[in-house]
Design a protein around this motif. Structure first.
Motif, PDB file in Angstrom:
ATOM      1  N   CYS A  28       4.366  -8.131  -6.799  1.00 48.57           N
ATOM      2  CA  CYS A  28       3.245  -8.004  -7.719  1.00 48.57           C
ATOM      3  C   CYS A  28       2.027  -8.749  -7.157  1.00 48.57           C
ATOM      4  O   CYS A  28       2.135  -9.903  -6.734  1.00 48.57           O
ATOM      5  N   ASN A  49       5.703 -12.039  -8.267  1.00 47.40           N
ATOM      6  CA  ASN A  49       7.118 -11.747  -8.500  1.00 47.40           C
ATOM      7  C   ASN A  49       7.472 -10.383  -7.934  1.00 47.40           C
ATOM      8  O   ASN A  49       6.623  -9.510  -7.750  1.00 47.40           O
ATOM      9  N   ARG A  50       8.757 -10.188  -7.670  1.00 53.38           N
ATOM     10  CA  ARG A  50       9.215  -8.906  -7.141  1.00 53.38           C
ATOM     11  C   ARG A  50       9.271  -7.882  -8.266  1.00 53.38           C
ATOM     12  O   ARG A  50       9.730  -8.168  -9.364  1.00 53.38           O
ATOM     13  N   MET A  51       8.823  -6.699  -7.956  1.00 52.02           N
ATOM     14  CA  MET A  51       8.730  -5.645  -8.965  1.00 52.02           C
ATOM     15  C   MET A  51      10.005  -4.813  -8.976  1.00 52.02           C
ATOM     16  O   MET A  51      10.635  -4.594  -7.939  1.00 52.02           O
ATOM     17  N   TYR A  97       6.825   1.515 -10.731  1.00 50.82           N
ATOM     18  CA  TYR A  97       7.099   0.128 -10.360  1.00 50.82           C
ATOM     19  C   TYR A  97       6.568  -0.788 -11.460  1.00 50.82           C
ATOM     20  O   TYR A  97       5.430  -0.648 -11.914  1.00 50.82           O
ATOM     21  N   CYS A 126       6.342  -4.907 -12.927  1.00 46.25           N
ATOM     22  CA  CYS A 126       6.494  -6.355 -12.785  1.00 46.25           C
ATOM     23  C   CYS A 126       6.906  -6.895 -14.150  1.00 46.25           C
ATOM     24  O   CYS A 126       6.085  -7.010 -15.054  1.00 46.25           O
ATOM     25  N   GLN A 127       8.184  -7.208 -14.292  1.00 48.93           N
ATOM     26  CA  GLN A 127       8.688  -7.593 -15.605  1.00 48.93           C
ATOM     27  C   GLN A 127       9.628  -8.786 -15.553  1.00 48.93           C
ATOM     28  O   GLN A 127      10.491  -8.938 -16.407  1.00 48.93           O
ATOM     29  N   LYS A 128       9.467  -9.653 -14.535  1.00 46.44           N
ATOM     30  CA  LYS A 128      10.339 -10.824 -14.465  1.00 46.44           C
ATOM     31  C   LYS A 128      10.138 -11.722 -15.677  1.00 46.44           C
ATOM     32  O   LYS A 128      11.103 -12.172 -16.304  1.00 46.44           O
ATOM     33  N   CYS A 149       4.371  -6.492 -20.231  1.00 48.86           N
ATOM     34  CA  CYS A 149       4.709  -6.315 -18.826  1.00 48.86           C
ATOM     35  C   CYS A 149       3.481  -6.710 -18.012  1.00 48.86           C
ATOM     36  O   CYS A 149       2.349  -6.371 -18.378  1.00 48.86           O
ATOM     37  N   CYS A 150       3.683  -7.447 -16.911  1.00 47.87           N
ATOM     38  CA  CYS A 150       2.558  -7.926 -16.112  1.00 47.87           C
ATOM     39  C   CYS A 150       1.706  -6.752 -15.632  1.00 47.87           C
ATOM     40  O   CYS A 150       0.491  -6.739 -15.832  1.00 47.87           O
TER      41      CYS A 150
END
Length: 303
Positions: free
Chosen positions: A195, A200-202, A219, A221-223, A233-234
């Motif tokens: 992201c 963070n990893r998507m 895709y 980004c929801q860590k 969600c980011c």
């Protein structure tokens, strides 16, 4: 004091620790919700709020079947979860904080909540630079596991059922994709995209637009969405156009020289792996050392 004497003292110390652990008599740090009584027996924390929070976590996971669902329930109900500080100036203090996904996993995977004593769940090794690497071991490699040692919040059967549910969830939704794209699907960048906002990893999801004829990736980004149980969600990115651009870029770089160089690098890395395997197999290597200092057998049942 000579190195030989130090080695003997360390061996005796380790032997004493293992002997206590084999009898479930070794005093180790307990997770939140469990305490040592004056006679050093393990009891449930007498704080009713702490007990209620932990029991609610187990009950919610049993109802939802999901660690993330448990986090989401706590967040929607505006409930906090206890956490005991281990290090620093506030060590030993109890703090109430929003429940996070990794905290749920730690509780569900800890056999102490089922009244069992365990020792050797992790293996610590030191890197050449002096830093430590801590590896979590599978249950069959634990040094000691002794059931029904003290009071717990759940039964051993419930503990194993929770682990089975977590394994089923992991197989259904895919592992954490930090090391590549392990799951199925046509997305080109699954497990590889970071992201640009938070770093963070998507993760990837799919839209079945034409009823099974084609899947369109998205895709996400929801860590923090997973960790905090938040509905936000980011950011989201449609994957169809992005995958096309990246595929064209990769194909443009696949010249005969690049392919030949990649094959040479692959052969060199493969030779290095084979050489390391031969060194470990030699007498006195890592494998031989592991056999000489192998783990004690796994114990189950009463001590």
């Amino acid at each position: 004091m000579s190195e030989a004497e130090l080695h003997i003292l360390q061996a005796r110390l380790k032997g004493g620790i293992l002997h206590k652990a084999s009898r479930a008599a070794l005093k180790v740090p307990l997770p939140v919700g469990l305490l040592y009584a004056e006679d050093q027996t393990v009891i449930l924390d007498p704080d009713a709020q702490i007990q209620q929070a932990i029991r609610l976590l187990f009950a919610t996971f049993k109802r939802t079947g999901s660690a993330w669902g448990t986090v989401k329930y706590f967040r929607h109900q505006e409930l906090l979860f206890p956490r005991r500080v281990r290090v620093g100036p506030h060590a030993g203090e109890l703090h109430w904080m929003p429940l996070q996904h990794n905290a749920v996993l730690k509780v569900l995977r800890n056999p102490r909540y089922a009244g069992a004593f365990c020792f050797g769940r992790t293996h610590t090794s030191k890197h050449p630079d002096g830093s430590l690497h801590i590896q979590t071991l599978p249950q069959e490699q634990w040094l000691f596991l002794i059931q029904e040692v003290h009071a717990g919040y759940i039964s051993w059967e419930d503990y194993e059922a929770n682990l089975a549910q977590l394994r089923a969830n992991r197989q259904a939704h895919g592992e954490d994709r930090r090391h590549g794209p392990p799951r199925e699907g046509p997305a080109l960048l699954q497990g590889l995209l970071l992201c640009g906002r938070c770093g963070n990893r998507m993760t990837v999801g799919y839209h079945d637009v034409k009823k099974g004829q084609r899947l369109y990736p998205e895709y996400r980004c929801q860590k923090e969405h997973v960790e905090e149980g938040d509905d936000k969600c980011c950011q989201r990115l449609l994957g169809a156009g992005l995958d096309t651009v990246i595929a064209d870029l990769l194909l443009a770089q696949l010249t005969p020289l690049a392919i030949e160089t990649s094959l040479q690098i692959h052969e060199e890395l493969h030779a290095q792996v084979q050489e390391a395997s031969r060194l470990r197999a030699k007498p006195g290597g890592t494998c031989s050392l592991r056999r000489r200092t192998g783990a004690a057998p796994l114990f189950t049942g009463r001590s």
